[in-house]
Design a protein around this motif. Structure first.
Motif, PDB file in Angstrom:
ATOM      1  N   ALA A 196       0.930  -1.052   0.139  1.00  0.00           N
ATOM      2  CA  ALA A 196       0.006  -0.161  -0.044  1.00  0.00           C
ATOM      3  C   ALA A 196       0.916   1.315  -0.069  1.00  0.00           C
ATOM      4  N   ASP A 197       0.422   2.225  -0.670  1.00  0.00           N
ATOM      5  CA  ASP A 197       1.357   3.505  -0.451  1.00  0.00           C
ATOM      6  C   ASP A 197       0.747   4.425   0.320  1.00  0.00           C
ATOM      7  N   ARG A 198       1.443   5.431   0.813  1.00  0.00           N
ATOM      8  CA  ARG A 198       1.291   6.561   1.746  1.00  0.00           C
ATOM      9  C   ARG A 198       0.859   7.866   0.427  1.00  0.00           C
ATOM     10  N   ALA A 199      -0.019   8.725   1.047  1.00  0.00           N
ATOM     11  CA  ALA A 199      -0.172   9.906   0.309  1.00  0.00           C
ATOM     12  C   ALA A 199       1.061  10.669   0.081  1.00  0.00           C
ATOM     13  N   PRO A 200       1.131  11.142  -1.286  1.00  0.00           N
ATOM     14  CA  PRO A 200       2.286  12.113  -1.585  1.00  0.00           C
ATOM     15  C   PRO A 200       2.336  13.251  -0.725  1.00  0.00           C
ATOM     16  N   ASP A 201       3.697  13.793  -0.604  1.00  0.00           N
ATOM     17  CA  ASP A 201       3.802  15.111   0.517  1.00  0.00           C
ATOM     18  C   ASP A 201       2.619  15.997   0.523  1.00  0.00           C
ATOM     19  N   PHE A 202       2.348  16.613  -0.941  1.00  0.00           N
ATOM     20  CA  PHE A 202       1.589  17.303  -1.197  1.00  0.00           C
ATOM     21  C   PHE A 202       0.125  17.284  -0.290  1.00  0.00           C
ATOM     22  N   TYR A 203      -0.337  16.002  -0.194  1.00  0.00           N
ATOM     23  CA  TYR A 203      -1.461  15.701   0.574  1.00  0.00           C
ATOM     24  C   TYR A 203      -1.296  15.838   2.067  1.00  0.00           C
ATOM     25  N   VAL A 204      -0.259  15.229   2.425  1.00  0.00           N
ATOM     26  CA  VAL A 204       0.347  15.222   3.986  1.00  0.00           C
ATOM     27  C   VAL A 204       0.271  16.456   4.400  1.00  0.00           C
ATOM     28  N   ASP A 205       1.095  17.269   3.527  1.00  0.00           N
ATOM     29  CA  ASP A 205       1.354  18.760   4.247  1.00  0.00           C
ATOM     30  C   ASP A 205       0.222  19.568   4.252  1.00  0.00           C
ATOM     31  N   HIS A 206      -0.771  19.374   3.386  1.00  0.00           N
ATOM     32  CA  HIS A 206      -2.079  20.225   3.243  1.00  0.00           C
ATOM     33  C   HIS A 206      -3.321  19.699   4.009  1.00  0.00           C
ATOM     34  N   GLY A 207      -2.853  18.390   4.807  1.00  0.00           N
ATOM     35  CA  GLY A 207      -4.046  18.182   5.521  1.00  0.00           C
ATOM     36  C   GLY A 207      -5.105  17.070   4.804  1.00  0.00           C
ATOM     37  N   LEU A 208      -4.658  16.894   3.682  1.00  0.00           N
ATOM     38  CA  LEU A 208      -5.595  16.153   2.827  1.00  0.00           C
ATOM     39  C   LEU A 208      -5.307  14.663   2.479  1.00  0.00           C
ATOM     40  N   GLU A 209      -4.712  13.980   3.386  1.00  0.00           N
ATOM     41  CA  GLU A 209      -4.414  12.474   3.310  1.00  0.00           C
ATOM     42  C   GLU A 209      -5.438  11.733   3.284  1.00  0.00           C
ATOM     43  N   TRP A 210      -6.484  12.030   4.067  1.00  0.00           N
ATOM     44  CA  TRP A 210      -7.790  11.518   4.079  1.00  0.00           C
ATOM     45  C   TRP A 210      -8.564  11.441   2.503  1.00  0.00           C
ATOM     46  N   LYS A 216      -8.104   6.675  -3.383  1.00  0.00           N
ATOM     47  CA  LYS A 216      -7.597   5.334  -3.773  1.00  0.00           C
ATOM     48  C   LYS A 216      -8.646   3.844  -3.411  1.00  0.00           C
ATOM     49  N   GLU A 217      -9.052   4.263  -2.209  1.00  0.00           N
ATOM     50  CA  GLU A 217     -10.071   3.264  -1.364  1.00  0.00           C
ATOM     51  C   GLU A 217     -11.533   3.879  -1.277  1.00  0.00           C
ATOM     52  N   PRO A 218     -12.340   3.869  -2.374  1.00  0.00           N
ATOM     53  CA  PRO A 218     -13.608   4.432  -2.057  1.00  0.00           C
ATOM     54  C   PRO A 218     -14.538   3.794  -1.100  1.00  0.00           C
ATOM     55  N   TRP A 219     -14.280   2.708  -0.900  1.00  0.00           N
ATOM     56  CA  TRP A 219     -15.076   2.214   0.158  1.00  0.00           C
ATOM     57  C   TRP A 219     -14.899   2.722   1.422  1.00  0.00           C
TER      58      TRP A 219
END
Ligand code: UDP
Length: 244
Positions: A196-210, A216-219
């Motif tokens: 499984a991969d982690r969110a790219p830095d952009f998403y992590v840095d902007h609080g958008l990991e969710w 990736k996992e719409p369920w």
């Protein structure tokens, strides 16, 4: 050390580096315990579940995993120092353990995943001693505990069964497991193994990991609805003073 209550879950207001230091002290002194990294979903679940709340609050470290918990602390005007994502804490801990030649057992995820994670971690942190691996799918928890203990003592055991299963497991078997520190780390082994991969830095840095995870996992959409509900409950609790 200061703890900050969010809907009754008492978080440690410390940085990732301080958390690693505290964990290393416990390892060196042989202070037994377990570490939890609740996100907003689990805090929301625990608000009406006294047993789960007790389990979380009995941990030696309660680290805020996820931007939702950080927002909640701001709403309550009791800011936490920083987000300490379980997976980042774990990797920083491994780096430090490797320097001291400490030992780690990897427990959880689908068959083969922990072994692959071990291989990758040993390459990246050559000093780490992996005592053993076991997948997280078992019929009988007592047998799983026996198998983990067969390798002898481990300084740290990663327990990666997803929340709240891993927290309940750690609390129940803390005394039986032959390890100093247990860490509940959700899907971390999948990431270390590269399945499984982690969110790219952009998403992590902007609080958008969710948001990345939802793409990736719409369920997960249903589970993720806990986040707005959680923030609303926190806002209400600020007004009423009730932690439910
Ligand atoms: N898992 C497990 N045993 C179970 C259920 C789940 O080992 O009975 C593993 C699953 O394979 C995955 C992890 O636990 O590796 C849960 O990952 P997820 O990202 O859903 O957990 P979260 O971090 O969201 O709690």
């Amino acid at each position: 050390m200061d703890r900050i209550s969010i809907l009754g879950v008492q978080f440690d207001a410390i940085t990732k580096a301080e958390a690693v230091q505290r964990a290393m002290e416990d390892i060196r002194k042989g202070n037994e315990g377990y570490i939890v990294t609740p996100n907003s979903e689990i805090v929301y679940m625990a608000r009406n579940d006294i047993h789960l709340k007790k389990i979380l609050n009995a941990a030696s470290l309660v680290l805020p995993d996820g931007i939702g918990v950080i927002h909640a602390a701001k709403i309550l005007k009791k800011p936490l120092v920083e987000k300490v994502a379980g997976i980042e804490f774990a990797e920083a801990l491994i780096a430090q353990m490797a320097k001291e030649g400490r030992s780690l057992f990897l427990f959880g995820a689908k068959p083969g995943v922990a072994e692959k994670a071990a291989e990758n971690l040993k390459k990246k942190y050559p000093g780490i001693i992996i005592t053993g691996c076991r997948d997280g799918y078992f019929q009988n928890a007592d047998i799983a505990v026996t198998e983990i203990n067969e390798v002898g003592h481990s300084d740290v055991i990663f327990v990666c069964l997803g929340a709240p299963k891993q927290e309940i497991f750690m609390h129940t078997y803390m005394d039986e497991l032959n390890g100093t520190l247990l860490c509940g780390l959700g899907g971390s082994l999948d990431v270390y193994a590269g399945v499984a991969d982690r969110a790219p830095d952009f998403y992590v840095d902007h609080g958008l990991e969710w948001f990345y995870r939802l793409k990736k996992e719409p369920w997960r959409a249903k589970r993720m609805m806990a986040l707005p509900k959680f923030l609303l409950t926190v806002m209400k609790s600020r007004v009423t003073g009730k932690e439910k």
